[in-house]
Design an enzyme around this catalytic site. Structure first.
Site, short mmCIF file in Angstrom:
data_model
loop_
_atom_site.label_atom_id
_atom_site.label_comp_id
_atom_site.label_asym_id
_atom_site.label_seq_id
_atom_site.Cartn_x
_atom_site.Cartn_y
_atom_site.Cartn_z
N VAL A 107 2.46 -5.30 3.98
CA VAL A 107 2.01 -5.92 5.11
C VAL A 107 2.34 -7.67 4.74
O VAL A 107 2.22 -8.13 3.88
CB VAL A 107 0.49 -6.01 5.13
CG1 VAL A 107 -0.24 -6.85 6.04
CG2 VAL A 107 -0.09 -4.68 5.26
N GLY A 113 3.03 1.05 3.19
CA GLY A 113 3.92 0.22 3.44
C GLY A 113 3.68 -1.15 2.88
O GLY A 113 2.68 -1.17 2.07
N GLY A 137 0.87 -1.34 0.00
CA GLY A 137 0.07 0.07 -0.07
C GLY A 137 0.95 1.37 0.13
O GLY A 137 2.06 1.24 -0.02
N GLY A 138 -0.11 2.47 0.10
CA GLY A 138 0.88 3.56 0.07
C GLY A 138 1.61 3.96 1.39
O GLY A 138 2.70 4.45 1.08
N LYS A 175 2.44 -5.11 9.49
CA LYS A 175 2.65 -3.95 8.70
C LYS A 175 3.92 -3.26 8.96
O LYS A 175 4.44 -2.60 9.81
CB LYS A 175 1.56 -3.04 8.85
CG LYS A 175 1.72 -1.91 7.73
CD LYS A 175 0.45 -0.96 8.00
CE LYS A 175 0.39 0.30 6.81
NZ LYS A 175 -0.39 1.21 6.97
N ASP A 208 -8.12 7.05 6.19
CA ASP A 208 -7.94 6.73 4.94
C ASP A 208 -8.90 5.33 4.77
O ASP A 208 -8.70 4.20 4.55
CB ASP A 208 -6.32 6.22 4.86
CG ASP A 208 -6.10 5.84 3.34
OD1 ASP A 208 -6.72 6.26 2.42
OD2 ASP A 208 -4.94 4.91 3.49
#
Length: 593
Positions: A280, A278, A275-276, A294, A392
């Site tokens: 997972v 980091g 994802g933006g 994460k 988010d």
């Protein structure tokens, strides 16, 4: 018995040194004594003797009851006492008793005086001259028992030598100690010695280097731990655990080694998603618990100030539709978070991944997922103390378990609700297509920002379309703007998924449209609260399950009652033209004030 000779049946006294006369006497206890102990332990035999104290041991009843004659060792305590010590004796050579050439004088410990001994390697009478039988050399080579030698033995004055036979080397005083000499030349020994020395030197340097690196690593971890608020978090956890009914809720501070071991050193095949914020990873802890870890990319300096406090508060969240935060790792530059593992992927993949929804329960499943997600956000807004804003909300941050139960996750951009209403963020974070326009313009994160993002999620869930598209005309790239534009002319129903249109009655369609438009309204004042959204979605779900809620069936007035509000017809949806960020789907938009 056994035991020391303490006076019961036995009496012992050590004779002090220096006495010239000592007399022993045996006496009986007077008859008629009151102490029965003396008579109960009496024996018919009584005796007394002088004996070397190292020989006597009172541990045998048979020894105590002996009636026969027996010999005991005594010590002859004597010395030459015409002078006080050896130093004084040597001053008068005429009377000095140690006459032998190889005799030695030593002071006695039993009073004044001295005695003589032969030197080591010599034996005889130290008080006589050598010719008269004084101290003479011992031939050690003839006394194999006392002086073992398994090689060539040579007697010397006062000593001896013992060497291995020619062609052998080793310890000749030990059996099998001499071995054949090897052909390892001096040159080879020198080369080998130098090589070994260089190797040891390099090894020591490498060892010191590793030690310094390890020390630097430990200091770096400690620095990161303190910088990320680890000390504060530990104090707060201790404070929580000390309160009644408190505790960390299973929250734990993990070490980097624990998480590396759990993820097989963050192996690529353990990645669950990117994802933006980091990556997972899936991990298995030592207690066999499966978790999602994460590993964030960056964290702003301003975020570290409240990180410890936010982590502890987030760990207290216990809601079936919120992914549980099990702990964090603070000894790295950017803290890693350890979440509950949810097995069935994200809602984004469920909608757009090609697997499709269950045709028999597609609409009910969508409404349930939406209702559960809204309930989770409502809980964070209204029931958490202090309130928590996600920041988010998107389909990629809503996970589904094996039963397709929704679980909201990823608090990477979450914030505690500011205490001061004028508190403004220094940068905007979120995902394009889900960003609240008002938040984008004011940089002020509020609960309405989550409501807007959830409206986009609800629209995405019911249309099956992505928030941002690049295929097609420019005016249709934004799902929200396209839906609101179509709503102005009454064509928004065509954007809904065909299954939604076919299974929903007109009242339910109008209700869900009204709810979505309230969520994505450009004005924050017109947005519904998450609590209201969750309530409406649950009512809509109940209505849809009722026979009157099916498409083409039911009484409109009964439907209004089941929906829990007066049906709003001829709804006028406000739409203000604002710039829409047509960036790549999934990217994060950030700018500084």
């Amino acid at each position: 018995m056994p035991g020391p000779c303490t006076g019961v049946g036995c009496c012992k006294s050590e004779i002090p040194p220096g006495l010239l006369f000592y007399e022993t006497t045996i006496r009986n206890f007077p008859p008629g004594g009151k102490d029965y102990t003396f008579y109960s332990n009496s024996t018919p035999c009584r005796y007394v003797f002088l004996v070397d104290k190292d020989w006597f041991s009172y541990n045998d009843r048979v020894f105590l009851n002996r009636t026969d004659d027996f010999d005991v060792p005594v010590v002859l305590d004597w010395a030459i006492r015409n002078v006080g010590n050896c130093s004084a004796a040597r001053q008068n050579t005429t009377d000095f008793a140690c006459r032998g050439a190889h005799s030695e004088c030593f002071n006695v410990t039993n009073g004044l005086g001295y005695r003589c001994n032969c030197s080591q390697g010599y034996d005889g009478n130290p008080y006589l001259e050598v010719l008269d039988g004084g101290c003479t050399d011992i031939n050690e080579c003839q006394l194999k028992g006392e002086y073992p030698c398994y090689g060539v033995c040579n007697n010397t004055q006062g000593s001896y030598t013992c060497q291995c036979h020619p062609g052998t080397s080793g310890d000749a005083t030990s059996k099998d100690g001499c071995r054949p000499k090897d052909k390892f030349t001096l040159a080879l020994k020198v080369v080998t010695g130098v090589s070994v020395g260089v190797f040891l030197l390099v090894f020591m340097c490498f060892w010191l280097y590793l030690g310094l690196q390890k020390r630097k690593l430990i200091k770096a971890k400690q620095s990161f731990f303190e910088h990320n608020g680890g000390v504060i978090l530990q104090q707060q956890m201790h404070s929580y655990s000390g309160t009644a009914g408190g505790g960390g809720g299973g929250f734990k501070i993990f070490s980097e080694e624990e998480l590396e071991k759990a993820t097989n050193n963050f192996s690529a095949d353990q990645i669950l998603g990117r994802g933006g914020h980091g990556i997972v990873y899936k991990g298995v802890l030592e207690d066999k618990a499966v978790v999602a870890i994460k590993k964030s990319k960056v964290m702003e300096a301003t975020e570290t100030k409240e990180f410890a406090r936010e982590m502890l508060i987030l760990s207290q969240i216990n809601h079936r539709n919120v992914v549980k935060l099990h702990g964090c790792c603070l000894e790295v530059e950017v803290p890693m978070l350890v979440y509950e593992y949810v097995s069935n992927g994200t809602l984004y993949h469920y909608i757009h991944g090609g697997e499709g929804l269950d045709n028999n329960k597609a609409l009910d499943t969508r409404l349930r997922i939406a209702a559960e997600s809204a309930e989770a956000l409502s809980y964070m807004h209204s029931s958490a103390s202090p309130p928590i804003l996600h920041g988010d909300v998107k389909t990629a941050n809503i996970l589904l378990d094996d039963n397709l139960t929704a679980k909201v996750t990823d608090f990477g951009a979450s914030k505690l609700a500011p205490n001061d209403e004028v508190e403004i963020a220094t940068l905007v974070q979120g995902t394009c297509g889900y960003l609240d326009p008002e938040y984008l313009m004011t940089c002020q994160l509020t609960d309405k920002s989550d409501v807007y993002s959830f409206g986009v999620v609800l629209l995405e869930l019911l249309t099956g379309k992505k928030p941002i598209r690049f295929d097609g005309p420019e005016e249709g790239r934004s799902l929200v703007s396209g839906f609101m534009t179509a709503a102005k002319v009454g064509g928004h129903y065509e954007l809904l998924d065909s299954q939604v249109r076919n299974e929903m009655g007109p009242e339910a369609l109008e209700e869900i449209t009204h709810l979505m438009m309230r969520c994505v309204s450009m004005s924050g004042e017109e947005l519904s609260s998450m609590k209201e959204v969750a309530k409406r979605l649950e009512a809509l779900r109940r209505y849809q399950r009722h026979p009157w809620g099916q498409a083409g069936a039911g009484d409109p007035e009964e439907g209004q009652s089941l929906l829990g509000r007066e049906q709003q017809r001829d709804v006028s949806y406000k739409f203000k033209p604002h710039d829409v960020l047509d960036l790549e789907e999934g990217s994060t938009y950030t700018f500084s004030l």
